[in-house]
Scaffold this motif. Structure first.
Motif, mmCIF file in Angstrom:
data_model
loop_
_atom_site.group_PDB
_atom_site.id
_atom_site.type_symbol
_atom_site.label_atom_id
_atom_site.label_comp_id
_atom_site.label_asym_id
_atom_site.label_seq_id
_atom_site.Cartn_x
_atom_site.Cartn_y
_atom_site.Cartn_z
ATOM 1 N N VAL A 11 0.857 -1.183 0.000
ATOM 2 C CA VAL A 11 0.000 0.000 0.000
ATOM 3 C C VAL A 11 0.892 1.231 0.000
ATOM 4 C CG1 VAL A 11 -1.773 1.271 1.271
ATOM 5 C CG2 VAL A 11 -1.791 -1.224 1.285
ATOM 6 N N GLU A 12 0.551 2.203 -0.838
ATOM 7 C CA GLU A 12 1.276 3.476 -0.865
ATOM 8 C C GLU A 12 0.692 4.409 0.187
ATOM 9 O OE1 GLU A 12 2.671 6.942 -4.012
ATOM 10 O OE2 GLU A 12 1.303 5.375 -4.671
ATOM 11 N N ASP A 13 1.562 5.050 0.963
ATOM 12 C CA ASP A 13 1.119 6.009 1.972
ATOM 13 C C ASP A 13 0.965 7.366 1.302
ATOM 14 O OD1 ASP A 13 0.713 7.755 4.087
ATOM 15 O OD2 ASP A 13 2.216 6.808 5.366
ATOM 16 N N GLU A 14 -0.279 7.771 1.079
ATOM 17 C CA GLU A 14 -0.544 9.008 0.341
ATOM 18 C C GLU A 14 -0.160 10.258 1.134
ATOM 19 O OE1 GLU A 14 -4.497 9.110 -1.204
ATOM 20 O OE2 GLU A 14 -4.328 7.120 -2.072
ATOM 21 N N LEU A 15 -0.212 10.202 2.452
ATOM 22 C CA LEU A 15 0.100 11.375 3.269
ATOM 23 C C LEU A 15 1.603 11.583 3.444
ATOM 24 C CD1 LEU A 15 -2.613 11.040 6.057
ATOM 25 C CD2 LEU A 15 -2.646 12.506 4.034
ATOM 26 N N ASP A 16 2.313 10.541 3.835
ATOM 27 C CA ASP A 16 3.740 10.666 4.140
ATOM 28 C C ASP A 16 4.651 10.192 3.011
ATOM 29 O OD1 ASP A 16 3.106 11.635 6.673
ATOM 30 O OD2 ASP A 16 2.996 9.621 7.519
ATOM 31 N N GLY A 17 4.094 9.547 1.994
ATOM 32 C CA GLY A 17 4.906 8.980 0.928
ATOM 33 C C GLY A 17 5.454 7.626 1.352
ATOM 34 N N GLY A 18 6.046 6.942 0.432
ATOM 35 C CA GLY A 18 6.605 5.630 0.725
ATOM 36 C C GLY A 18 5.575 4.529 0.592
ATOM 37 N N TYR A 19 6.000 3.322 0.920
ATOM 38 C CA TYR A 19 5.179 2.129 0.755
ATOM 39 C C TYR A 19 5.316 1.247 1.981
ATOM 40 C CZ TYR A 19 5.387 3.585 -4.107
ATOM 41 O OH TYR A 19 5.293 4.313 -5.263
ATOM 42 N N SER A 20 4.252 0.491 2.292
ATOM 43 C CA SER A 20 4.321 -0.513 3.347
ATOM 44 C C SER A 20 3.847 -1.839 2.760
ATOM 45 C CB SER A 20 3.471 -0.112 4.549
ATOM 46 O OG SER A 20 2.119 0.007 4.185
ATOM 47 N N ALA A 21 4.424 -2.934 3.261
ATOM 48 C CA ALA A 21 4.105 -4.265 2.757
ATOM 49 C C ALA A 21 3.845 -5.205 3.924
ATOM 50 C CB ALA A 21 5.252 -4.801 1.901
ATOM 51 N N THR A 22 2.806 -6.027 3.786
ATOM 52 C CA THR A 22 2.437 -7.012 4.793
ATOM 53 C C THR A 22 2.266 -8.359 4.101
ATOM 54 O OG1 THR A 22 1.276 -5.328 6.064
ATOM 55 C CG2 THR A 22 0.720 -7.621 6.540
ATOM 56 N N ALA A 23 2.930 -9.386 4.642
ATOM 57 C CA ALA A 23 2.816 -10.728 4.076
ATOM 58 C C ALA A 23 1.484 -11.340 4.490
ATOM 59 C CB ALA A 23 3.962 -11.602 4.551
ATOM 60 N N LEU A 24 0.752 -11.890 3.548
ATOM 61 C CA LEU A 24 -0.525 -12.530 3.836
ATOM 62 C C LEU A 24 -0.271 -13.897 4.469
ATOM 63 C CD1 LEU A 24 -2.453 -11.685 0.537
ATOM 64 C CD2 LEU A 24 -2.359 -10.378 2.672
ATOM 65 N N GLY A 25 -0.800 -14.094 5.682
ATOM 66 C CA GLY A 25 -0.651 -15.371 6.367
ATOM 67 C C GLY A 25 0.613 -15.494 7.192
ATOM 68 N N PHE A 26 1.431 -14.460 7.235
ATOM 69 C CA PHE A 26 2.676 -14.468 8.004
ATOM 70 C C PHE A 26 2.789 -13.154 8.760
ATOM 71 C CE2 PHE A 26 3.393 -17.217 4.384
ATOM 72 C CZ PHE A 26 4.033 -18.314 4.939
ATOM 73 N N GLY A 27 3.546 -13.139 9.822
ATOM 74 C CA GLY A 27 3.762 -11.925 10.603
ATOM 75 C C GLY A 27 4.950 -11.134 10.104
ATOM 76 N N ILE A 28 4.961 -10.820 8.818
ATOM 77 C CA ILE A 28 6.077 -10.078 8.222
ATOM 78 C C ILE A 28 5.550 -8.745 7.716
ATOM 79 C CG2 ILE A 28 7.940 -10.112 6.535
ATOM 80 C CD1 ILE A 28 7.559 -13.142 6.314
ATOM 81 N N HIS A 29 6.159 -7.658 8.214
ATOM 82 C CA HIS A 29 5.764 -6.303 7.818
ATOM 83 C C HIS A 29 7.035 -5.497 7.574
ATOM 84 C CE1 HIS A 29 1.858 -7.385 9.480
ATOM 85 N NE2 HIS A 29 2.508 -7.802 10.540
ATOM 86 N N THR A 30 7.013 -4.655 6.553
ATOM 87 C CA THR A 30 8.158 -3.788 6.277
ATOM 88 C C THR A 30 7.678 -2.576 5.485
ATOM 89 O OG1 THR A 30 10.455 -3.737 5.513
ATOM 90 C CG2 THR A 30 8.874 -4.927 4.128
ATOM 91 N N GLN A 31 8.585 -1.638 5.286
ATOM 92 C CA GLN A 31 8.241 -0.440 4.519
ATOM 93 C C GLN A 31 9.475 0.094 3.818
ATOM 94 O OE1 GLN A 31 6.542 1.993 7.549
ATOM 95 N NE2 GLN A 31 8.503 2.649 8.367
ATOM 96 N N GLY A 32 9.259 1.023 2.882
ATOM 97 C CA GLY A 32 10.355 1.651 2.157
ATOM 98 C C GLY A 32 9.903 2.960 1.555
ATOM 99 N N GLU A 33 10.849 3.855 1.353
ATOM 100 C CA GLU A 33 10.539 5.167 0.773
ATOM 101 C C GLU A 33 10.290 5.092 -0.727
ATOM 102 O OE1 GLU A 33 9.999 8.092 2.356
ATOM 103 O OE2 GLU A 33 10.093 6.853 4.157
ATOM 104 N N SER A 34 10.881 4.101 -1.393
ATOM 105 C CA SER A 34 10.688 3.901 -2.836
ATOM 106 C C SER A 34 10.345 2.436 -3.069
ATOM 107 C CB SER A 34 11.956 4.264 -3.607
ATOM 108 O OG SER A 34 12.989 3.352 -3.287
ATOM 109 N N ILE A 35 9.901 2.122 -4.272
ATOM 110 C CA ILE A 35 9.586 0.724 -4.589
ATOM 111 C C ILE A 35 10.848 -0.122 -4.537
ATOM 112 C CG2 ILE A 35 8.771 -0.820 -6.412
ATOM 113 C CD1 ILE A 35 6.744 1.334 -7.166
ATOM 114 N N GLU A 36 11.962 0.408 -5.023
ATOM 115 C CA GLU A 36 13.217 -0.348 -4.983
ATOM 116 C C GLU A 36 13.653 -0.621 -3.544
ATOM 117 O OE1 GLU A 36 15.869 -2.762 -6.214
ATOM 118 O OE2 GLU A 36 14.528 -1.794 -7.634
ATOM 119 N N GLU A 37 13.537 0.382 -2.672
ATOM 120 C CA GLU A 37 13.882 0.187 -1.259
ATOM 121 C C GLU A 37 12.931 -0.824 -0.615
ATOM 122 O OE1 GLU A 37 14.377 2.650 2.940
ATOM 123 O OE2 GLU A 37 13.829 3.735 1.126
ATOM 124 N N LEU A 38 11.647 -0.770 -0.976
ATOM 125 C CA LEU A 38 10.685 -1.728 -0.456
ATOM 126 C C LEU A 38 11.055 -3.149 -0.868
ATOM 127 C CD1 LEU A 38 7.945 -2.131 1.054
ATOM 128 C CD2 LEU A 38 6.919 -2.137 -1.220
#
Length: 72
Positions: A11-38
């Motif tokens: 999901v792209e954060d429209e207010l602060d910029g960047g992206y966050s990612a959540t694994a479906l079915g697993f407890g894995i969450h991360t984020q990045g300022e760009s798609i490459e960093e993500l």
């Protein structure tokens, strides 16, 4: 979803910029300022989550979710 694949909802954060990612079915969450960093952070999060005793998926799928709001 096969055992050799893991899906991250991105999901792209429209207010602060960047992206966050959540694994479906697993407890894995991360984020990045760009798609490459993500992408890099998703791989790193996978390495941290799955140790050598666990079956690690061979394929990482990034599923980009976009909300669109229309005025009625």
């Amino acid at each position: 979803m096969s055992a050799s694949e893991i899906i991250f909802e991105v999901v792209e954060d429209e207010l602060d910029g960047g992206y966050s990612a959540t694994a479906l079915g697993f407890g894995i969450h991360t984020q990045g300022e760009s798609i490459e960093e993500l992408r890099q952070n998703v791989r790193e999060a996978m390495e941290c989550y799955f140790d050598e005793t666990m079956d690690r998926p061979n394929l990482i799928r990034l599923h980009f979710v976009r909300d669109e709001v229309l005025v009625a």
